[in-house]
Design a protein around this motif. Structure first.
Motif, PDB file in Angstrom:
ATOM      1  N   VAL A 156       0.840  -1.201   0.000  1.00 50.97           N
ATOM      2  CA  VAL A 156       0.000   0.000   0.000  1.00 50.97           C
ATOM      3  C   VAL A 156       0.870   1.244   0.000  1.00 50.97           C
ATOM      4  O   VAL A 156       1.833   1.345   0.772  1.00 50.97           O
ATOM      5  CB  VAL A 156      -0.940   0.015   1.227  1.00 50.97           C
ATOM      6  CG1 VAL A 156      -1.768   1.297   1.258  1.00 50.97           C
ATOM      7  CG2 VAL A 156      -1.866  -1.193   1.216  1.00 50.97           C
ATOM      8  N   GLY A 157       0.547   2.186  -0.873  1.00 51.11           N
ATOM      9  CA  GLY A 157       1.298   3.431  -0.904  1.00 51.11           C
ATOM     10  C   GLY A 157       0.743   4.381  -1.945  1.00 51.11           C
ATOM     11  O   GLY A 157      -0.026   3.982  -2.827  1.00 51.11           O
ATOM     12  N   VAL A 158       1.135   5.634  -1.854  1.00 50.99           N
ATOM     13  CA  VAL A 158       0.660   6.653  -2.799  1.00 50.99           C
ATOM     14  C   VAL A 158       1.279   6.403  -4.169  1.00 50.99           C
ATOM     15  O   VAL A 158       2.251   5.646  -4.301  1.00 50.99           O
ATOM     16  CB  VAL A 158       1.020   8.070  -2.289  1.00 50.99           C
ATOM     17  CG1 VAL A 158       0.334   8.356  -0.967  1.00 50.99           C
ATOM     18  CG2 VAL A 158       2.539   8.228  -2.174  1.00 50.99           C
ATOM     19  N   PRO A 159       0.726   7.014  -5.238  1.00 53.66           N
ATOM     20  CA  PRO A 159       1.287   6.820  -6.574  1.00 53.66           C
ATOM     21  C   PRO A 159       2.767   7.194  -6.642  1.00 53.66           C
ATOM     22  O   PRO A 159       3.178   8.227  -6.113  1.00 53.66           O
ATOM     23  CB  PRO A 159       0.439   7.756  -7.455  1.00 53.66           C
ATOM     24  CG  PRO A 159      -0.850   7.905  -6.718  1.00 53.66           C
ATOM     25  CD  PRO A 159      -0.490   7.857  -5.261  1.00 53.66           C
ATOM     26  N   GLY A 160       3.563   6.333  -7.281  1.00 52.68           N
ATOM     27  CA  GLY A 160       4.973   6.626  -7.491  1.00 52.68           C
ATOM     28  C   GLY A 160       5.878   6.238  -6.344  1.00 52.68           C
ATOM     29  O   GLY A 160       7.091   6.462  -6.406  1.00 52.68           O
ATOM     30  N   ILE A 161       5.344   5.632  -5.296  1.00 55.50           N
ATOM     31  CA  ILE A 161       6.140   5.362  -4.097  1.00 55.50           C
ATOM     32  C   ILE A 161       6.996   4.103  -4.240  1.00 55.50           C
ATOM     33  O   ILE A 161       7.890   3.860  -3.433  1.00 55.50           O
ATOM     34  CB  ILE A 161       5.224   5.267  -2.850  1.00 55.50           C
ATOM     35  CG1 ILE A 161       6.011   5.557  -1.566  1.00 55.50           C
ATOM     36  CG2 ILE A 161       4.527   3.921  -2.776  1.00 55.50           C
ATOM     37  CD1 ILE A 161       6.459   6.984  -1.424  1.00 55.50           C
ATOM     38  N   GLY A 162       6.736   3.280  -5.252  1.00 53.96           N
ATOM     39  CA  GLY A 162       7.617   2.133  -5.497  1.00 53.96           C
ATOM     40  C   GLY A 162       6.961   0.762  -5.420  1.00 53.96           C
ATOM     41  O   GLY A 162       7.660  -0.253  -5.350  1.00 53.96           O
ATOM     42  N   LYS A 163       5.638   0.707  -5.481  1.00 54.53           N
ATOM     43  CA  LYS A 163       4.946  -0.584  -5.395  1.00 54.53           C
ATOM     44  C   LYS A 163       5.284  -1.477  -6.586  1.00 54.53           C
ATOM     45  O   LYS A 163       5.632  -2.658  -6.424  1.00 54.53           O
ATOM     46  CB  LYS A 163       3.428  -0.365  -5.326  1.00 54.53           C
ATOM     47  CG  LYS A 163       2.968   0.496  -4.152  1.00 54.53           C
ATOM     48  CD  LYS A 163       1.465   0.646  -4.089  1.00 54.53           C
ATOM     49  CE  LYS A 163       0.877   1.433  -5.239  1.00 54.53           C
ATOM     50  NZ  LYS A 163       1.248   2.858  -5.241  1.00 54.53           N
ATOM     51  N   GLY A 196      10.224  12.490  -0.764  1.00 52.66           N
ATOM     52  CA  GLY A 196      10.528  11.067  -0.601  1.00 52.66           C
ATOM     53  C   GLY A 196       9.879  10.157  -1.618  1.00 52.66           C
ATOM     54  O   GLY A 196       9.911   8.934  -1.476  1.00 52.66           O
ATOM     55  N   ASN A 197       9.285  10.737  -2.682  1.00 53.08           N
ATOM     56  CA  ASN A 197       8.637   9.930  -3.717  1.00 53.08           C
ATOM     57  C   ASN A 197       9.671   9.569  -4.785  1.00 53.08           C
ATOM     58  O   ASN A 197      10.158  10.452  -5.502  1.00 53.08           O
ATOM     59  CB  ASN A 197       7.477  10.705  -4.348  1.00 53.08           C
ATOM     60  CG  ASN A 197       6.645   9.853  -5.287  1.00 53.08           C
ATOM     61  OD1 ASN A 197       7.170   9.245  -6.206  1.00 53.08           O
ATOM     62  ND2 ASN A 197       5.338   9.822  -5.062  1.00 53.08           N
ATOM     63  N   PRO A 198      10.019   8.280  -4.936  1.00 50.86           N
ATOM     64  CA  PRO A 198      11.070   7.923  -5.898  1.00 50.86           C
ATOM     65  C   PRO A 198      10.709   8.230  -7.342  1.00 50.86           C
ATOM     66  O   PRO A 198      11.594   8.524  -8.144  1.00 50.86           O
ATOM     67  CB  PRO A 198      11.268   6.413  -5.674  1.00 50.86           C
ATOM     68  CG  PRO A 198      10.078   5.953  -4.918  1.00 50.86           C
ATOM     69  CD  PRO A 198       9.568   7.125  -4.148  1.00 50.86           C
TER      70      PRO A 198
END
Length: 449
Positions: A36-43, A255-257
């Motif tokens: 689970v994570g916001v868009p672009g966080i690395g899922k 911190g969004n990769p």
């Protein structure tokens, strides 16, 4: 610009995924892991790394992946149908008789008892638009779930099975219920279910995975400033950035990769960070950074991405030509190759449409931003062309909900522009009727309504 060799700042999360697979294999028991994570966080990157780990194993492990569509609540069990088609080798629009033969072959392999295999194949058929229509008012969900589960149990008895469901926050309620059912009721077989989702999933289902000893939710937090800086330095092959630029970049990236990656791409496209190059944009969001990259494209390339965005995250050369009303296929292929080099899209190794090339956007956000830039005056025609292209497929029942999506969007856009469109109204009405019938055949009655 190459991606870093490992998911920077995500080593712990990757270890948890790899350990979950090892535990599934060792204990022969199902396990659910939700990223689970916001868009672009690395899922997606973590899923890619898990696939690389599976691919490196000496033993055979089934890997089957399906995606939920942005308009998913009206498209019942789409990701499950994708997984089934991939395993059976059924192509989009393939002749119904051929699809039936392929489906029966994989069911016979997974379910040795002939009578049970016939039952499983019959219940799986509607996922591919196959089989006789279900009698109205008949709720067969319990039986369908049992048959679908039996198929996956049979596969896992042959070899360990990894099922990946992308973008589960867009899933219909029925798919969420089935994943719950599979993890709860599957027997002693090695099945790892991996799902990716934005936080909205936990708003819809606060208890998702809760209370199950074989379920875990991994929430991806932002990278630290040190990790973000290291990622950008690695992507740009530089030890340091100008101090002021780095400070602004770290603040905006949050911190969004994906923000860091898109910044690195735009830096490369605009000639790097040479002295005097002070026009590198640093918008507040990753969507703004993607928009800046799109704005720098030539008009043909930008329009091509917009046409592809109408089709979806995954698209085909023929579909883009149809949506854009452009039959210059070689020229389009050349332009897509250029967009691939700049990492807007990627060409898939295999296509689910025979004789056509399949592509995917590098990230869902690239598709979303490209779609948002389509002039409203053009959207109705593009959606209508997409619907007509879908109608050229065989097995029309399977694509009823997609046709309805495009016709309804075309009609809504035309009405918003003050246009009277009787032909679109009729096409949308018929498509919605067919979509309702398909949803009902899968016991997705709320979607059908």
């Amino acid at each position: 610009m190459d991606a870093p060799p490992h998911p920077l700042g995500r080593e712990r999360e990757l270890d948890l995924l790899v350990d979950a697979l090892a535990r599934v294999r060792q204990q022969s028991a199902p396990q659910l892991v939700t990223l689970v994570g916001v868009p672009g966080i690395g899922k997606s990157r973590l899923v890619h790394e898990l696939f690389a780990s599976v691919d490196a194993q000496p033993d055979l492990i089934y890997w089957r992946q399906g995606r939920c569509l942005p308009y998913g609540e009206g498209v019942a069990f789409w990701a499950l149908g994708e997984i089934l088609k991939a395993h059976a080798g059924v192509l989009e629009g393939e002749d119904e008789d051929d699809a039936v033969v392929k489906l029966q072959a994989v069911v016979d392999e997974a379910v040795p008892a002939s009578e049970e295999a016939r039952w499983v194949a019959k219940e799986l058929g509607p996922l591919l638009g196959l089989g006789d229509p279900v009698e109205p008012g008949t709720d067969r969900r319990t039986e369908s779930f049992a048959a679908w589960r039996r198929f996956f149990e049979g596969l896992a008895e042959l070899d360990p099975l990894v099922l990946v469901f992308e973008d589960l926050h867009w899933a219909d309620e029925g798919l969420l219920d089935f994943i719950d059912h599979l993890v709860d009721w599957a027997g002693s077989v090695p099945i790892l279910v991996v799902a990716t989702a934005r936080p909205e999933l936990l708003t819809r289902r606060p208890g998702w995975g809760g209370g199950k000893p074989n379920a875990a939710t991994i929430s991806l937090s932002p990278l630290t400033e040190e990790e973000t800086a290291k990622l950008v330095h690695g992507l740009l092959d530089r030890a340091v950035l100008p101090a002021e630029l780095q400070s602004q970049l770290l603040e905006r990236a949050g911190g969004n990769p994906l923000y860091a990656e898109e910044f690195a791409r735009i830096a490369v496209e605009r000639g790097g960070l040479a002295a005097g190059n002070g026009d590198l944009p640093l918008p507040e969001s990753v969507q703004g950074l993607i928009a800046a990259r799109l704005d720098a494209l030539e008009e043909l390339e930008k329009r091509l991405l917009q046409d592809a965005a109408v089709v979806g995250k995954v698209f085909w050369l023929g579909a883009v030509a149809a949506v854009g009303g452009d039959d210059r296929t070689p020229a389009l292929a050349d332009s897509l190759h250029g967009l691939e080099r700049r990492e807007f899209v990627r060409r898939e190794r295999r296509s689910s449409i025979e004789g056509d090339t399949q592509y995917a956007f590098a990230h869902t956000l690239v598709r979303d931003v490209a779609y948002s830039q389509i002039p409203r005056a053009d959207r109705a025609e593009k959606h209508q062309r997409a619907a007509v292209w879908i109608e050229s497929f065989g097995r029309p029942d399977e694509y009823a909900e997609l046709r309805a999506h495009h016709y309804v969007n075309a009609l809504a856009t035309a009405r918003a522009a003050g246009e009277v469109a009787p032909s679109l109204e009729q096409a949308a009405r018929l498509a919605l009727r067919d979509a309702g019938a398909r949803a009902a055949s899968l016991n997705a009655f709320s979607a059908a309504a």
